[in-house]
Design a protein around this motif. Structure first.
Motif, PDB file in Angstrom:
ATOM      1  N   TYR A 192      -4.916   5.637 -10.787  1.00  0.00           N
ATOM      2  CA  TYR A 192      -4.779   6.818 -11.642  1.00  0.00           C
ATOM      3  C   TYR A 192      -5.845   7.832 -11.237  1.00  0.00           C
ATOM      4  CZ  TYR A 192      -8.666   4.517 -14.124  1.00  0.00           C
ATOM      5  OH  TYR A 192      -9.852   3.903 -14.436  1.00  0.00           O
ATOM      6  N   ARG A 193      -5.675   9.046 -11.702  1.00  0.00           N
ATOM      7  CA  ARG A 193      -6.672  10.081 -11.459  1.00  0.00           C
ATOM      8  C   ARG A 193      -7.346  10.416 -12.782  1.00  0.00           C
ATOM      9  NH1 ARG A 193      -7.804  13.227  -7.058  1.00  0.00           N
ATOM     10  NH2 ARG A 193      -5.811  12.900  -5.987  1.00  0.00           N
TER      11      ARG A 193
ATOM     12  N   PRO B  44       0.823  -1.220   0.000  1.00  0.00           N
ATOM     13  CA  PRO B  44       0.000   0.000   0.000  1.00  0.00           C
ATOM     14  C   PRO B  44       0.846   1.256   0.000  1.00  0.00           C
ATOM     15  CG  PRO B  44      -0.057  -1.085   2.142  1.00  0.00           C
ATOM     16  CD  PRO B  44       0.633  -2.023   1.214  1.00  0.00           C
ATOM     17  N   SER B  45       0.447   2.231  -0.838  1.00  0.00           N
ATOM     18  CA  SER B  45       1.272   3.426  -1.010  1.00  0.00           C
ATOM     19  C   SER B  45       0.481   4.726  -1.070  1.00  0.00           C
ATOM     20  CB  SER B  45       2.100   3.286  -2.297  1.00  0.00           C
ATOM     21  OG  SER B  45       1.243   3.069  -3.416  1.00  0.00           O
ATOM     22  N   ILE B  46      -0.854   4.637  -1.125  1.00  0.00           N
ATOM     23  CA  ILE B  46      -1.687   5.842  -1.230  1.00  0.00           C
ATOM     24  C   ILE B  46      -2.465   5.992   0.071  1.00  0.00           C
ATOM     25  CG2 ILE B  46      -3.510   7.010  -2.522  1.00  0.00           C
ATOM     26  CD1 ILE B  46      -2.696   5.255  -4.942  1.00  0.00           C
TER      27      ILE B  46
ATOM     28  N   ALA C 272     -10.173   9.922  -8.004  1.00  0.00           N
ATOM     29  CA  ALA C 272      -9.029   9.042  -7.800  1.00  0.00           C
ATOM     30  C   ALA C 272      -9.508   7.586  -7.891  1.00  0.00           C
ATOM     31  CB  ALA C 272      -8.400   9.290  -6.446  1.00  0.00           C
ATOM     32  N   VAL C 273      -8.876   6.814  -8.759  1.00  0.00           N
ATOM     33  CA  VAL C 273      -9.196   5.410  -8.960  1.00  0.00           C
ATOM     34  C   VAL C 273      -8.051   4.597  -8.367  1.00  0.00           C
ATOM     35  CG1 VAL C 273      -9.737   3.621 -10.651  1.00  0.00           C
ATOM     36  CG2 VAL C 273     -10.479   5.992 -11.054  1.00  0.00           C
ATOM     37  N   ILE C 274      -8.353   3.800  -7.311  1.00  0.00           N
ATOM     38  CA  ILE C 274      -7.301   3.186  -6.505  1.00  0.00           C
ATOM     39  C   ILE C 274      -7.612   1.717  -6.248  1.00  0.00           C
ATOM     40  CG2 ILE C 274      -6.013   3.312  -4.323  1.00  0.00           C
ATOM     41  CD1 ILE C 274      -7.005   6.221  -4.043  1.00  0.00           C
ATOM     42  N   PRO C 275      -6.687   0.803  -6.531  1.00  0.00           N
ATOM     43  CA  PRO C 275      -6.874  -0.584  -6.094  1.00  0.00           C
ATOM     44  C   PRO C 275      -6.868  -0.658  -4.566  1.00  0.00           C
ATOM     45  CG  PRO C 275      -5.122  -0.434  -7.759  1.00  0.00           C
ATOM     46  CD  PRO C 275      -5.452   0.976  -7.329  1.00  0.00           C
ATOM     47  N   LEU C 276      -7.714  -1.511  -4.009  1.00  0.00           N
ATOM     48  CA  LEU C 276      -7.754  -1.653  -2.544  1.00  0.00           C
ATOM     49  C   LEU C 276      -6.365  -1.973  -1.996  1.00  0.00           C
ATOM     50  CD1 LEU C 276      -9.126  -1.941   0.209  1.00  0.00           C
ATOM     51  CD2 LEU C 276      -9.691  -4.314  -0.408  1.00  0.00           C
ATOM     52  N   ALA C 277      -5.606  -2.800  -2.698  1.00  0.00           N
ATOM     53  CA  ALA C 277      -4.294  -3.217  -2.196  1.00  0.00           C
ATOM     54  C   ALA C 277      -3.304  -2.072  -2.096  1.00  0.00           C
ATOM     55  CB  ALA C 277      -3.728  -4.324  -3.080  1.00  0.00           C
ATOM     56  N   LEU C 278      -3.561  -0.952  -2.793  1.00  0.00           N
ATOM     57  CA  LEU C 278      -2.661   0.191  -2.734  1.00  0.00           C
ATOM     58  C   LEU C 278      -3.077   1.225  -1.698  1.00  0.00           C
ATOM     59  CD1 LEU C 278      -1.691   0.945  -6.451  1.00  0.00           C
ATOM     60  CD2 LEU C 278      -0.486  -0.434  -4.753  1.00  0.00           C
ATOM     61  N   LEU C 279      -4.257   1.041  -1.081  1.00  0.00           N
ATOM     62  CA  LEU C 279      -4.738   2.015  -0.096  1.00  0.00           C
ATOM     63  C   LEU C 279      -4.067   1.760   1.245  1.00  0.00           C
ATOM     64  CD1 LEU C 279      -6.704   4.421   0.281  1.00  0.00           C
ATOM     65  CD2 LEU C 279      -8.351   2.764   1.174  1.00  0.00           C
ATOM     66  N   ALA C 280      -3.472   2.786   1.802  1.00  0.00           N
ATOM     67  CA  ALA C 280      -2.798   2.710   3.096  1.00  0.00           C
ATOM     68  C   ALA C 280      -3.567   3.556   4.109  1.00  0.00           C
ATOM     69  CB  ALA C 280      -1.355   3.236   2.964  1.00  0.00           C
ATOM     70  N   PRO C 281      -3.293   3.346   5.410  1.00  0.00           N
ATOM     71  CA  PRO C 281      -3.981   4.158   6.432  1.00  0.00           C
ATOM     72  C   PRO C 281      -3.693   5.646   6.276  1.00  0.00           C
ATOM     73  CG  PRO C 281      -2.858   2.277   7.413  1.00  0.00           C
ATOM     74  CD  PRO C 281      -2.412   2.351   5.995  1.00  0.00           C
TER      75      PRO C 281
ATOM     76  N   ILE D 274      -1.710   9.891  -7.545  1.00  0.00           N
ATOM     77  CA  ILE D 274      -2.483   8.654  -7.682  1.00  0.00           C
ATOM     78  C   ILE D 274      -1.908   7.901  -8.872  1.00  0.00           C
ATOM     79  CG2 ILE D 274      -4.769   7.628  -7.923  1.00  0.00           C
ATOM     80  CD1 ILE D 274      -4.434   9.286  -5.385  1.00  0.00           C
ATOM     81  N   SER D 275      -1.019   6.986  -8.576  1.00  0.00           N
ATOM     82  CA  SER D 275      -0.355   6.247  -9.645  1.00  0.00           C
ATOM     83  C   SER D 275       0.164   4.938  -9.073  1.00  0.00           C
ATOM     84  CB  SER D 275       0.812   7.053 -10.230  1.00  0.00           C
ATOM     85  OG  SER D 275       1.785   7.315  -9.229  1.00  0.00           O
ATOM     86  N   GLY D 276       0.609   4.074  -9.960  1.00  0.00           N
ATOM     87  CA  GLY D 276       1.168   2.803  -9.542  1.00  0.00           C
ATOM     88  C   GLY D 276       0.294   1.649  -9.977  1.00  0.00           C
ATOM     89  N   ALA D 277       0.806   0.461  -9.773  1.00  0.00           N
ATOM     90  CA  ALA D 277       0.090  -0.752 -10.145  1.00  0.00           C
ATOM     91  C   ALA D 277       0.248  -1.783  -9.046  1.00  0.00           C
ATOM     92  CB  ALA D 277       0.619  -1.314 -11.460  1.00  0.00           C
ATOM     93  N   SER D 278      -0.763  -2.591  -8.871  1.00  0.00           N
ATOM     94  CA  SER D 278      -0.757  -3.652  -7.876  1.00  0.00           C
ATOM     95  C   SER D 278      -0.760  -5.007  -8.570  1.00  0.00           C
ATOM     96  CB  SER D 278      -1.991  -3.539  -6.973  1.00  0.00           C
ATOM     97  OG  SER D 278      -2.110  -4.680  -6.153  1.00  0.00           O
ATOM     98  N   GLU D 279      -0.012  -5.931  -8.013  1.00  0.00           N
ATOM     99  CA  GLU D 279      -0.010  -7.295  -8.534  1.00  0.00           C
ATOM    100  C   GLU D 279      -1.135  -8.138  -7.941  1.00  0.00           C
ATOM    101  OE1 GLU D 279       3.823  -8.978  -7.922  1.00  0.00           O
ATOM    102  OE2 GLU D 279       4.850  -7.538  -9.245  1.00  0.00           O
ATOM    103  N   VAL D 280      -1.884  -7.564  -7.015  1.00  0.00           N
ATOM    104  CA  VAL D 280      -3.006  -8.279  -6.409  1.00  0.00           C
ATOM    105  C   VAL D 280      -4.183  -8.247  -7.379  1.00  0.00           C
ATOM    106  CG1 VAL D 280      -4.564  -8.400  -4.433  1.00  0.00           C
ATOM    107  CG2 VAL D 280      -2.207  -7.619  -4.120  1.00  0.00           C
ATOM    108  N   LYS D 281      -4.645  -9.412  -7.782  1.00  0.00           N
ATOM    109  CA  LYS D 281      -5.737  -9.517  -8.757  1.00  0.00           C
ATOM    110  C   LYS D 281      -6.977 -10.103  -8.100  1.00  0.00           C
ATOM    111  CE  LYS D 281      -2.726  -9.785 -12.791  1.00  0.00           C
ATOM    112  NZ  LYS D 281      -1.515  -9.377 -12.043  1.00  0.00           N
ATOM    113  N   LEU D 282      -8.068 -10.158  -8.861  1.00  0.00           N
ATOM    114  CA  LEU D 282      -9.356 -10.557  -8.301  1.00  0.00           C
ATOM    115  C   LEU D 282      -9.298 -11.891  -7.547  1.00  0.00           C
ATOM    116  CD1 LEU D 282     -12.331  -9.923  -7.874  1.00  0.00           C
ATOM    117  CD2 LEU D 282     -12.805 -10.955 -10.108  1.00  0.00           C
ATOM    118  N   PRO D 283      -8.672 -12.936  -8.081  1.00  0.00           N
ATOM    119  CA  PRO D 283      -8.624 -14.190  -7.310  1.00  0.00           C
ATOM    120  C   PRO D 283      -7.937 -14.032  -5.951  1.00  0.00           C
ATOM    121  CG  PRO D 283      -8.057 -14.607  -9.596  1.00  0.00           C
ATOM    122  CD  PRO D 283      -8.113 -13.116  -9.429  1.00  0.00           C
ATOM    123  N   HIS D 284      -6.947 -13.127  -5.864  1.00  0.00           N
ATOM    124  CA  HIS D 284      -6.298 -12.886  -4.576  1.00  0.00           C
ATOM    125  C   HIS D 284      -7.271 -12.232  -3.594  1.00  0.00           C
ATOM    126  CE1 HIS D 284      -2.652 -12.633  -7.365  1.00  0.00           C
ATOM    127  NE2 HIS D 284      -2.532 -13.765  -6.707  1.00  0.00           N
ATOM    128  N   TYR D 285      -8.088 -11.294  -4.086  1.00  0.00           N
ATOM    129  CA  TYR D 285      -9.073 -10.670  -3.205  1.00  0.00           C
ATOM    130  C   TYR D 285     -10.087 -11.704  -2.714  1.00  0.00           C
ATOM    131  CZ  TYR D 285      -7.391  -5.999  -4.464  1.00  0.00           C
ATOM    132  OH  TYR D 285      -6.616  -4.870  -4.639  1.00  0.00           O
TER     133      TYR D 285
END
Length: 425
Positions: free
Chosen positions: A409-410, A136-138, A416-425, A151-162
């Motif tokens: 991305y924004r 998580p970075s955002i 702001a469009v953010i993968p859950l895995a990139l959201l930090a506290p 708001i940038s970056g990519a996560s390797e966590v995909k739907l099956p991981h969730y």
């Protein structure tokens, strides 16, 4: 087992040196004891009958042992609460008492509120950022502070991981087990609620099977605000001998009190041009793994769009979408607590406008959040976010879509469009 530091640890590090008594509150298995034990010199586990009897007979004991004192399962001897409250009145030095409990006291047992002496701190299962999945970075805090982070970056966590994370649960003692053992532990957790937790808290469960069916229907209603009568009908299809509304209301009240139900309240803003908003909460269990286990659905079935058939979905989302929303909500509530923010949901009474989560800071600024499985976000997906911004202006500090796709991305409209895995506290 090596202790995994939790987000609430930062709050405890900040608060406990200055507060004499803090009560960690949450469902069984969320990790309250492990977290509190990290900063306790003396541990008093009131689940031990002999110790409980000893403390009941010696009113002053908890204030005589070396502090900091962790009093675990304090509600099994409710007089302890009043003794701690009195001890704080006598000496309000910070860092004296930690109380951990998974329930309030039984009905009919009276204790003083503890207001001004004992501060309550909710604790939930592991948020996504605490699970060690992804990087998580955002920061939600940065978003809420109006810092307009990149708001940038990519996560390797995909739907099956969730899906794996939904089914593994956020209970620290359950999630690392092999699949079959984990399923048995979740079944045991649910059985304990019906057979032990509620009776120990003064609730008579005359028809355990009926309560289990009601819980399954409630789980199937995850992330909806379906009426309680609709949930009861789904739990008892074709039955004329249904539990009474009063009985079900009692179950619901006590299941919330022991933190098994964790509904998200409706967001009702003050000093706002918005009106005609629903007051109904959105239904969530404390962990979406419990909902999945109650309904009985596998990873493959979820990925095929199956499950949750007891309650018809009000829209085109699959039940996996509802469970993913519950996973997101669980995490966002943990992050928001660290920011001293509250979380609600918004829906108009005519159902024309809905926003999944509203995170509101103490200064009334807010983040509006939509939740999607797909990382592909269209203008239609953000129309309610943009409507709220038009209504409330700069009070809406950020508009966010949290999703299960790979990219952050924004959008050109500022969402702001953010993968859950990139959201930090």
């Amino acid at each position: 087992m090596t202790y995994r530091r939790r987000i609430v640890d930062d709050l405890l590090d900040e608060l406990f040196p200055h507060l004499a008594a803090i009560s960690l509150e949450g469902a069984k298995g969320v990790g309250k004891t492990a977290t509190a034990s990290q900063r306790a010199t003396t541990v008093l586990d009131l689940a031990e009958p002999g110790l409980r009897l000893s403390i009941a007979a010696n009113w002053g004991y908890v204030a005589e042992v070396p502090p900091p004192v962790l009093i675990d399962e304090w509600q099994l001897e409710p007089s302890v609460w009043d003794r701690v409250r009195q001890a704080v009145d006598e000496d309000s030095t910070g860092g004296r008492f930690l109380l951990a409990g998974s329930a309030g006291v039984a009905p009919g047992v009276r204790i003083h509120s503890g207001a001004g002496r004992i501060v309550s701190l909710p604790m939930r299962p592991l948020s996504f950022a605490e699970r060690g999945v992804g990087d998580p970075s955002i920061s939600l805090r940065a978003l809420l502070n109006g810092e307009r982070p990149s708001i940038s970056g990519a996560s390797e966590v995909k739907l099956p991981h969730y899906v794996d994370e939904i089914l593994r649960s956020g209970f620290p003692g359950i999630r690392e087990l092999p699949e079959r053992a984990r399923g048995m532990q979740l079944d045991g957790y649910l059985a304990r609620i019906v057979e032990r937790e509620l009776p120990e808290n003064g609730v008579t469960v005359r028809r355990p099977a009926a309560l289990r069916e009601w819980l399954a229907a409630y789980g199937a209603a995850t992330a909806t605000d379906a009426s309680y009568s609709r949930i009861l009908d789904a739990a008892t299809p074709g039955e004329s001998d249904k539990p009474s509304r009063q009985t079900v209301s009692g179950y619901r009240e006590h299941l919330t009190r022991i933190f098994v139900l964790d509904p998200i309240p409706a967001w009702i803003p003050s000093f706002s041009p918005l009106n005609r908003l629903t007051h109904s909460p959105k239904h969530h269990l404390v962990d979406p793994a419990l909902a999945a286990r109650l309904v009985g659905v596998s990873k493959d079935a979820l990925l095929r769009g199956e499950g949750g058939g007891l309650i018809a979905r009000p829209d085109t989302n699959t039940w996996l979408g509802a469970l993913f929303e519950s996973l997101v909500a669980q995490s966002v509530r943990v992050y928001a607590q660290a920011c001293e923010a509250q979380v609600g949901h918004l829906r108009t009474r005519d159902n024309t406008r809905e926003i999944d989560l509203i995170v509101e800071a103490s200064d009334r600024r807010l983040i509006a959040i939509e939740i999607k499985l797909s990382g592909s976000v269209s203008d239609k997906d953000v129309r309610h976010l943009n409507w709220l911004r038009e209504k409330l202006g700069d009070r809406v500090i950020e508009r966010v879509v949290l999703h299960a796709g790979p990219y952050a991305y924004r959008r050109p409209d500022g969402v702001a469009v953010i993968p859950l895995a990139l959201l930090a506290p």
